[in-house]
Design a protein around this motif. Sequence first.
Motif, mmCIF file in Angstrom:
data_model
loop_
_atom_site.group_PDB
_atom_site.id
_atom_site.type_symbol
_atom_site.label_atom_id
_atom_site.label_comp_id
_atom_site.label_asym_id
_atom_site.label_seq_id
_atom_site.Cartn_x
_atom_site.Cartn_y
_atom_site.Cartn_z
ATOM 1 N N ALA A 1 0.857 -1.190 0.000
ATOM 2 C CA ALA A 1 0.000 0.000 0.000
ATOM 3 C C ALA A 1 0.891 1.237 0.000
ATOM 4 C CB ALA A 1 -0.925 0.009 1.215
ATOM 5 N N VAL A 2 0.305 2.363 -0.407
ATOM 6 C CA VAL A 2 1.049 3.619 -0.545
ATOM 7 C C VAL A 2 0.244 4.730 0.106
ATOM 8 C CG1 VAL A 2 2.112 5.239 -2.166
ATOM 9 C CG2 VAL A 2 1.943 2.809 -2.760
ATOM 10 N N ILE A 3 0.935 5.628 0.784
ATOM 11 C CA ILE A 3 0.324 6.837 1.340
ATOM 12 C C ILE A 3 0.956 8.037 0.656
ATOM 13 C CG2 ILE A 3 0.023 8.251 3.416
ATOM 14 C CD1 ILE A 3 0.270 5.616 5.034
ATOM 15 N N VAL A 4 0.128 8.984 0.222
ATOM 16 C CA VAL A 4 0.601 10.241 -0.350
ATOM 17 C C VAL A 4 0.181 11.364 0.587
ATOM 18 C CG1 VAL A 4 0.458 11.862 -2.277
ATOM 19 C CG2 VAL A 4 0.450 9.393 -2.720
ATOM 20 N N PRO B 1 -2.885 -0.115 -3.753
ATOM 21 C CA PRO B 1 -3.841 0.935 -3.400
ATOM 22 C C PRO B 1 -3.107 2.146 -2.826
ATOM 23 C CG PRO B 1 -4.578 -1.189 -2.585
ATOM 24 C CD PRO B 1 -3.163 -1.381 -3.052
ATOM 25 N N VAL B 2 -3.624 3.329 -3.146
ATOM 26 C CA VAL B 2 -2.985 4.571 -2.723
ATOM 27 C C VAL B 2 -3.952 5.349 -1.838
ATOM 28 C CG1 VAL B 2 -1.814 6.674 -3.448
ATOM 29 C CG2 VAL B 2 -1.715 4.627 -4.894
ATOM 30 N N ILE B 3 -3.468 5.754 -0.680
ATOM 31 C CA ILE B 3 -4.253 6.525 0.280
ATOM 32 C C ILE B 3 -3.749 7.956 0.273
ATOM 33 C CG2 ILE B 3 -4.884 6.788 2.718
ATOM 34 C CD1 ILE B 3 -4.051 3.727 2.961
ATOM 35 N N ALA B 4 -4.626 8.904 0.012
ATOM 36 C CA ALA B 4 -4.271 10.320 0.157
ATOM 37 C C ALA B 4 -4.503 10.720 1.607
ATOM 38 C CB ALA B 4 -5.111 11.182 -0.773
ATOM 39 N N ALA B 5 -3.441 11.117 2.305
ATOM 40 C CA ALA B 5 -3.545 11.644 3.657
ATOM 41 C C ALA B 5 -3.437 13.166 3.540
ATOM 42 C CB ALA B 5 -2.460 11.065 4.557
ATOM 43 N N CYS C 1 -6.133 9.162 -6.046
ATOM 44 C CA CYS C 1 -5.837 8.102 -5.080
ATOM 45 C C CYS C 1 -7.092 7.261 -4.864
ATOM 46 C CB CYS C 1 -5.360 8.717 -3.766
ATOM 47 S SG CYS C 1 -3.799 9.639 -3.912
ATOM 48 N N ASP C 2 -6.897 6.047 -4.391
ATOM 49 C CA ASP C 2 -8.018 5.128 -4.225
ATOM 50 C C ASP C 2 -8.829 5.423 -2.973
ATOM 51 O OD1 ASP C 2 -7.184 3.347 -6.512
ATOM 52 O OD2 ASP C 2 -5.421 3.174 -5.232
ATOM 53 N N LEU C 3 -8.176 5.965 -1.959
ATOM 54 C CA LEU C 3 -8.828 6.294 -0.691
ATOM 55 C C LEU C 3 -8.333 7.661 -0.247
ATOM 56 C CD1 LEU C 3 -7.940 2.826 0.575
ATOM 57 C CD2 LEU C 3 -10.281 3.591 0.835
ATOM 58 N N ARG C 4 -9.186 8.370 0.493
ATOM 59 C CA ARG C 4 -8.825 9.711 0.963
ATOM 60 C C ARG C 4 -9.248 9.875 2.417
ATOM 61 N NH1 ARG C 4 -10.350 9.655 -3.900
ATOM 62 N NH2 ARG C 4 -12.549 9.657 -3.346
ATOM 63 N N GLY D 1 -3.426 12.936 14.361
ATOM 64 C CA GLY D 1 -3.944 11.594 14.128
ATOM 65 C C GLY D 1 -3.956 11.165 12.681
ATOM 66 N N LEU D 2 -3.592 12.078 11.760
ATOM 67 C CA LEU D 2 -3.737 11.786 10.332
ATOM 68 C C LEU D 2 -2.842 10.642 9.881
ATOM 69 C CD1 LEU D 2 -4.958 12.469 7.567
ATOM 70 C CD2 LEU D 2 -3.100 14.139 7.260
ATOM 71 N N MET D 3 -1.539 10.744 10.100
ATOM 72 C CA MET D 3 -0.640 9.698 9.615
ATOM 73 C C MET D 3 -0.848 8.375 10.349
ATOM 74 S SD MET D 3 0.832 10.593 6.917
ATOM 75 C CE MET D 3 2.009 9.252 6.743
ATOM 76 N N PRO D 4 -1.068 8.362 11.670
ATOM 77 C CA PRO D 4 -1.405 7.083 12.293
ATOM 78 C C PRO D 4 -2.648 6.434 11.691
ATOM 79 C CG PRO D 4 -0.738 8.632 13.973
ATOM 80 C CD PRO D 4 -0.829 9.416 12.691
ATOM 81 N N ALA D 5 -3.652 7.236 11.376
ATOM 82 C CA ALA D 5 -4.867 6.680 10.760
ATOM 83 C C ALA D 5 -4.569 6.144 9.367
ATOM 84 C CB ALA D 5 -5.962 7.742 10.703
ATOM 85 N N ALA D 6 -3.757 6.874 8.602
ATOM 86 C CA ALA D 6 -3.397 6.422 7.257
ATOM 87 C C ALA D 6 -2.591 5.129 7.320
ATOM 88 C CB ALA D 6 -2.611 7.506 6.531
#
Length: 259
Positions: free
Chosen positions: A51-54, A104-108, A124-127, A193-198
């Motif tokens: 998985a990927v986080i942007v 899958p790519v998550i936009a944080a 991204c696939d999720l935001r 909490g953003l990056m921990p949630a991502a």
Amino acid sequence: MLQDPVLVDQTNPRVAVIRLNRPARLNAFDDAAVDAFFAALDRIGASDASAVIVTGEGRGFCAGFDLGAADETRGDAVETAAHWTGRQEHFAGLVTRLRALRQPVIAAVNGPACGAGLGLALGCDLRICSDKAKFNAAFIKVGMTSCDIGVSYLLPRAIGTSRAFEMMLTGRMVGAEEACRIGLVHLATTPEGLMPAALELAETIAENGRLNTWLTKRGMWANLEAGSLAAAIELENRSQILMQGTGNLERVARQRGFL
């Protein structure tokens, strides 16, 4: 010394993090940043990450196109048009490249996501976002159109046509609470909490296996364009038979005591 416009963190072998790194410009894209982003996607696409986080460095996610490059010309009008056509197509290719990525790519979204930044988030696939995030289709505010970098295709699929038209025609800012309420993001949290949630979301995805996750992502995007329910089910059937041939289903069934 020039800093890298895009940073890639692969210390977690299952989750890669791409961080836009032009904080003084709210991570607006210039040509070098676009090239660096493509290079990051190529590197991650060839890796074992699941998985990927942007996300963005500093206060912004991505403020879109860096208007400092707006007056570039190349000789006469024809040369200038050709230059801008190539640049536009190159920038817009970010979205199709994100879509083609196996992972899958998550936009944080940590701050403003404007114009091409909105398009990047939609690609991204999720935001998810922090309560400091805000979104808008910015180009209509600077003499261009809001139809840019895939927004006119992706935004109505995310939030519906009426809300998409309103955002694209007014160019107004949409805050984190509204973005969550209308489905532009599925979670809004605190900045801390953003990056921990991502990362939690990415790790949950990574638990499911790489090939079946890739085929799920690919099937979802393909069936958003399916001409009929029958065509969508045909693709689903073939994906399931392909996965059954890997032996994964039997292995899981044995592990859980069903066989």
